[in-house]
Motif scaffolding. Structure first.
Motif, PDB file in Angstrom:
ATOM      1  N   THR A 125      48.927   5.059  39.111  1.00 18.88           N
ATOM      2  CA  THR A 125      49.332   3.707  39.496  1.00 18.88           C
ATOM      3  C   THR A 125      48.193   2.714  39.322  1.00 18.88           C
ATOM      4  O   THR A 125      48.381   1.619  38.777  1.00 18.88           O
ATOM      5  N   LEU A 126      46.993   3.095  39.756  1.00 22.62           N
ATOM      6  CA  LEU A 126      45.837   2.203  39.635  1.00 22.62           C
ATOM      7  C   LEU A 126      45.501   1.932  38.168  1.00 22.62           C
ATOM      8  O   LEU A 126      45.195   0.793  37.792  1.00 22.62           O
ATOM      9  N   ALA A 127      45.555   2.966  37.345  1.00 26.13           N
ATOM     10  CA  ALA A 127      45.266   2.790  35.917  1.00 26.13           C
ATOM     11  C   ALA A 127      46.296   1.865  35.272  1.00 26.13           C
ATOM     12  O   ALA A 127      45.947   0.992  34.462  1.00 26.13           O
ATOM     13  N   ASN A 128      47.565   2.037  35.633  1.00 23.53           N
ATOM     14  CA  ASN A 128      48.623   1.174  35.093  1.00 23.53           C
ATOM     15  C   ASN A 128      48.452  -0.266  35.564  1.00 23.53           C
ATOM     16  O   ASN A 128      48.786  -1.202  34.833  1.00 23.53           O
ATOM     17  N   LEU A 129      47.951  -0.449  36.758  1.00 18.45           N
ATOM     18  CA  LEU A 129      47.712  -1.793  37.274  1.00 18.45           C
ATOM     19  C   LEU A 129      46.534  -2.450  36.556  1.00 18.45           C
ATOM     20  O   LEU A 129      46.545  -3.654  36.280  1.00 18.45           O
ATOM     21  N   CYS A 130      45.524  -1.652  36.227  1.00 18.47           N
ATOM     22  CA  CYS A 130      44.323  -2.188  35.574  1.00 18.47           C
ATOM     23  C   CYS A 130      44.562  -2.589  34.127  1.00 18.47           C
ATOM     24  O   CYS A 130      43.903  -3.498  33.618  1.00 18.47           O
ATOM     25  N   CYS A 131      45.512  -1.944  33.452  1.00 17.86           N
ATOM     26  CA  CYS A 131      45.753  -2.246  32.031  1.00 17.86           C
ATOM     27  C   CYS A 131      46.100  -3.722  31.805  1.00 17.86           C
ATOM     28  O   CYS A 131      45.462  -4.382  30.977  1.00 17.86           O
ATOM     29  N   PRO A 132      47.074  -4.306  32.518  1.00 20.80           N
ATOM     30  CA  PRO A 132      47.355  -5.728  32.292  1.00 20.80           C
ATOM     31  C   PRO A 132      46.227  -6.641  32.759  1.00 20.80           C
ATOM     32  O   PRO A 132      46.028  -7.725  32.201  1.00 20.80           O
ATOM     33  N   ILE A 133      45.483  -6.202  33.771  1.00 24.51           N
ATOM     34  CA  ILE A 133      44.343  -7.004  34.229  1.00 24.51           C
ATOM     35  C   ILE A 133      43.276  -7.049  33.135  1.00 24.51           C
ATOM     36  O   ILE A 133      42.722  -8.109  32.822  1.00 24.51           O
ATOM     37  N   LEU A 134      43.010  -5.895  32.523  1.00 24.29           N
ATOM     38  CA  LEU A 134      42.062  -5.847  31.404  1.00 24.29           C
ATOM     39  C   LEU A 134      42.566  -6.682  30.232  1.00 24.29           C
ATOM     40  O   LEU A 134      41.797  -7.403  29.586  1.00 24.29           O
ATOM     41  N   ASN A 135      43.860  -6.592  29.945  1.00 22.29           N
ATOM     42  CA  ASN A 135      44.450  -7.360  28.852  1.00 22.29           C
ATOM     43  C   ASN A 135      44.219  -8.855  29.063  1.00 22.29           C
ATOM     44  O   ASN A 135      43.749  -9.555  28.166  1.00 22.29           O
ATOM     45  N   THR A 136      44.539  -9.329  30.252  1.00 24.76           N
ATOM     46  CA  THR A 136      44.382 -10.753  30.553  1.00 24.76           C
ATOM     47  C   THR A 136      42.916 -11.166  30.522  1.00 24.76           C
ATOM     48  O   THR A 136      42.556 -12.203  29.959  1.00 24.76           O
ATOM     49  N   ALA A 137      42.049 -10.355  31.119  1.00 21.40           N
ATOM     50  CA  ALA A 137      40.618 -10.683  31.188  1.00 21.40           C
ATOM     51  C   ALA A 137      39.998 -10.739  29.794  1.00 21.40           C
ATOM     52  O   ALA A 137      39.289 -11.698  29.456  1.00 21.40           O
TER      53      ALA A 137
END
Length: 197
Positions: A125-137
């Motif tokens: 769940t945490l990894a899936n949450l981080c993917c869009p955050i990394l994408n946006t950043a």
């Protein structure tokens, strides 16, 4: 023989996820376009691939996502078309390397989380949450860095900053929620079905 079977299985699964990325990229299901914003849902298969198949798969899927994103700049995306008209090389750098890094780092992040005492599903769940955050950043960071001069000239920073904040806020939030809900659920189900740890 087992290694060969694993390799074939891995390639088939990766090919299926690449097909999902391509399908989403060139049909309305990949982007939510509203009020001048383009919210991408393609981060979901990238995150799933990075978590289920590993960092290399994440990088490949991110690369496919990035290339399709760059292709969108040739008349399919109003915002992308504007960027392409200003500087094609910068537009490529905004679209492609950022998405490769997003997928690669999501895969490594998941591997790192699995080395902790966290529950497997929490790690997914945490990894899936981080993917869009990394994408946006990565996307917005590269966009602002490379196109800062143009933004100042065209809009003035007083108009550019609210746009950036709004873009990051709305896009990032929607992408994170979708990836959190859908990506995590799909990743957990696939890992169980395919017997990945």
């Amino acid at each position: 023989m087992n290694q060969s079977k694993f390799s074939t299985k891995y390639l088939v699964e990766l090919a299926l996820l690449v097909a999902v990325v391509l399908l989403m990229a060139f049909t309305p299901i990949g982007y939510i376009k509203t009020l001048g914003l383009e919210i991408t849902l393609i981060v979901v298969p990238v995150a799933v691939g990075a978590v289920v198949l590993g960092p290399a798969a994440g990088a490949i899927l991110g690369g496919v996502f990035g290339v399709t994103s760059f292709i969108q700049c040739f008349g399919m995306s109003a915002f992308g078309t504007v960027l392409l008209g200003i500087n094609p090389v910068y537009t490529f750098l905004v679209c492609v390397p950022t998405r490769i890094l997003e997928g690669l780092l999501t895969g490594y992040l998941y591997k790192g989380l699995r080395q902790t005492r966290l529950n497997a599903n929490v790690s997914v769940t945490l990894a899936n949450l981080c993917c869009p955050i990394l994408n946006t950043a990565f996307f917005m960071g590269t966009l602002v860095t490379l196109f800062a001069g143009t933004m100042r000239e065209q809009f003035g920073m007083t108009k550019a900053i609210p746009f950036i904040v709004g873009f990051v806020g709305i896009n990032g939030l929607v992408e994170a929620l979708v990836c959190f809900a859908v990506g995590a659920g799909v990743s957990i189900a696939l890992k169980k079905a395919l017997r990945y740890s």
